[in-house]
Design a protein around this motif. Sequence first.
Motif, PDB file in Angstrom:
ATOM      1  N   ALA A  42       1.046  -0.876   0.003  1.00  0.00           N
ATOM      2  CA  ALA A  42       0.339   0.503   0.429  1.00  0.00           C
ATOM      3  C   ALA A  42       0.864   1.259  -0.067  1.00  0.00           C
ATOM      4  CB  ALA A  42      -0.942   0.164   0.795  1.00  0.00           C
ATOM      5  N   LEU A  43       1.789   1.515   0.562  1.00  0.00           N
ATOM      6  CA  LEU A  43       3.050   2.306   0.608  1.00  0.00           C
ATOM      7  C   LEU A  43       3.410   2.582  -0.819  1.00  0.00           C
ATOM      8  CD1 LEU A  43       4.198   4.961   2.677  1.00  0.00           C
ATOM      9  CD2 LEU A  43       5.977   2.820   2.794  1.00  0.00           C
ATOM     10  N   VAL A  44       4.010   1.331  -1.634  1.00  0.00           N
ATOM     11  CA  VAL A  44       4.692   1.349  -2.790  1.00  0.00           C
ATOM     12  C   VAL A  44       3.392   2.465  -3.065  1.00  0.00           C
ATOM     13  CG1 VAL A  44       4.841  -0.005  -4.751  1.00  0.00           C
ATOM     14  CG2 VAL A  44       6.396  -0.122  -2.511  1.00  0.00           C
ATOM     15  N   GLU A  45       1.905   1.924  -3.768  1.00  0.00           N
ATOM     16  CA  GLU A  45       1.169   2.168  -4.491  1.00  0.00           C
ATOM     17  C   GLU A  45       0.855   3.647  -3.680  1.00  0.00           C
ATOM     18  OE1 GLU A  45      -2.204  -0.253  -3.732  1.00  0.00           O
ATOM     19  OE2 GLU A  45      -1.125  -1.890  -4.882  1.00  0.00           O
ATOM     20  N   THR A  46       1.359   3.770  -3.181  1.00  0.00           N
ATOM     21  CA  THR A  46       0.605   5.361  -2.029  1.00  0.00           C
ATOM     22  C   THR A  46       2.107   6.313  -3.447  1.00  0.00           C
ATOM     23  OG1 THR A  46      -0.496   4.864  -0.771  1.00  0.00           O
ATOM     24  CG2 THR A  46       0.867   7.313  -0.244  1.00  0.00           C
ATOM     25  N   LEU A  47       3.683   6.370  -2.551  1.00  0.00           N
ATOM     26  CA  LEU A  47       4.135   6.621  -3.485  1.00  0.00           C
ATOM     27  C   LEU A  47       4.410   6.579  -4.724  1.00  0.00           C
ATOM     28  CD1 LEU A  47       6.449   5.445  -0.232  1.00  0.00           C
ATOM     29  CD2 LEU A  47       5.866   8.251  -0.553  1.00  0.00           C
ATOM     30  N   GLU A  48       4.018   6.036  -5.540  1.00  0.00           N
ATOM     31  CA  GLU A  48       4.070   5.505  -6.825  1.00  0.00           C
ATOM     32  C   GLU A  48       3.926   6.671  -7.886  1.00  0.00           C
ATOM     33  OE1 GLU A  48       3.831   2.275 -10.314  1.00  0.00           O
ATOM     34  OE2 GLU A  48       2.247   2.096  -9.064  1.00  0.00           O
TER      35      GLU A  48
END
Length: 308
Positions: A160-166
């Motif tokens: 979820a963090l990766v998707e938020t920061l992408e």
Amino acid sequence: MKTITLGERDIREAVTMNEAIDAVRRGFVDLAGGAFEMPTRTVLRDGQFLVMSAHHRPTASAMIKTLSLNFERKPAIAGTVVWSETGRLDHLVADAGTVTALRTGAAVGVATDLLAAPEAGRLTLIGAGGQAPDQVRAVHAVRPLRQLIVVDADPRRAQALVETLEPELPGVELRTAADAESAVAGAEIVCCATNATSPLFPESALPAQVHVNAIGAYRPTMRELPDELLAGSTVVIDELDAVLEESGEIIHALETGAITQSALTELGTALTAPPGDHGKRTVFKTVGVAMQDWALARLLAEKFLEKR
């Protein structure tokens, strides 16, 4: 008398990470120069409630932060930051969770800019909680990233963090990993943002040259880093009294004899006399000090109070 109250959106829209880093950098230099009255924070219920205060003598301004911590809820940090200045009737009240995340990220940005190799661009982040996004943003602001690996005990939270920061990191290789030890093997920068009570990885897992930021352990019972890493690294801290009172890894390393107090350099001092050797490991350990909150609060005051 005016009271300006700011929520997360107000703060995020008003302050960029680069502005936060610059404000906190100036604050650390002032702290080293003796410009602050800053008592060690009050800790209640074993860290579940914190009270922090700072007075900046040159500007006759002060900040008081009160917050509660509960890692079982979202957000984990709830409370207020209050900024005031002698001679002014108006003051500012800001959301403590947002200010804390920004100022902690900003401190990491200051330290990473000072200590990480100029070409460093591979970051491993351990911990994907509320502090994590601003850790990445701060590092990226001073060392543009080529790769980000996120490790968390909950793989769904890491993803979820990766998707938020992408959207904020175009062109950066983004992925998650389940194992911290293997994830740090190729890192040039490591950020630790967990509530761990024992080291997250062995010293031997790290490359010969790496910069490590550790922000998560803020009580004597908590540790993110092994003694061996501290013993073999240039260690920079936010403030000596604070880490001697609260940093589990620093306290443990001192008690075992892995390091001595003379091996610890405060960030404000390091900024005025930077370590010149980028060929060895460096560590920045922060438990968070009130000056950082003051720096963000003053920045907000300049944006929201001065124009009114």
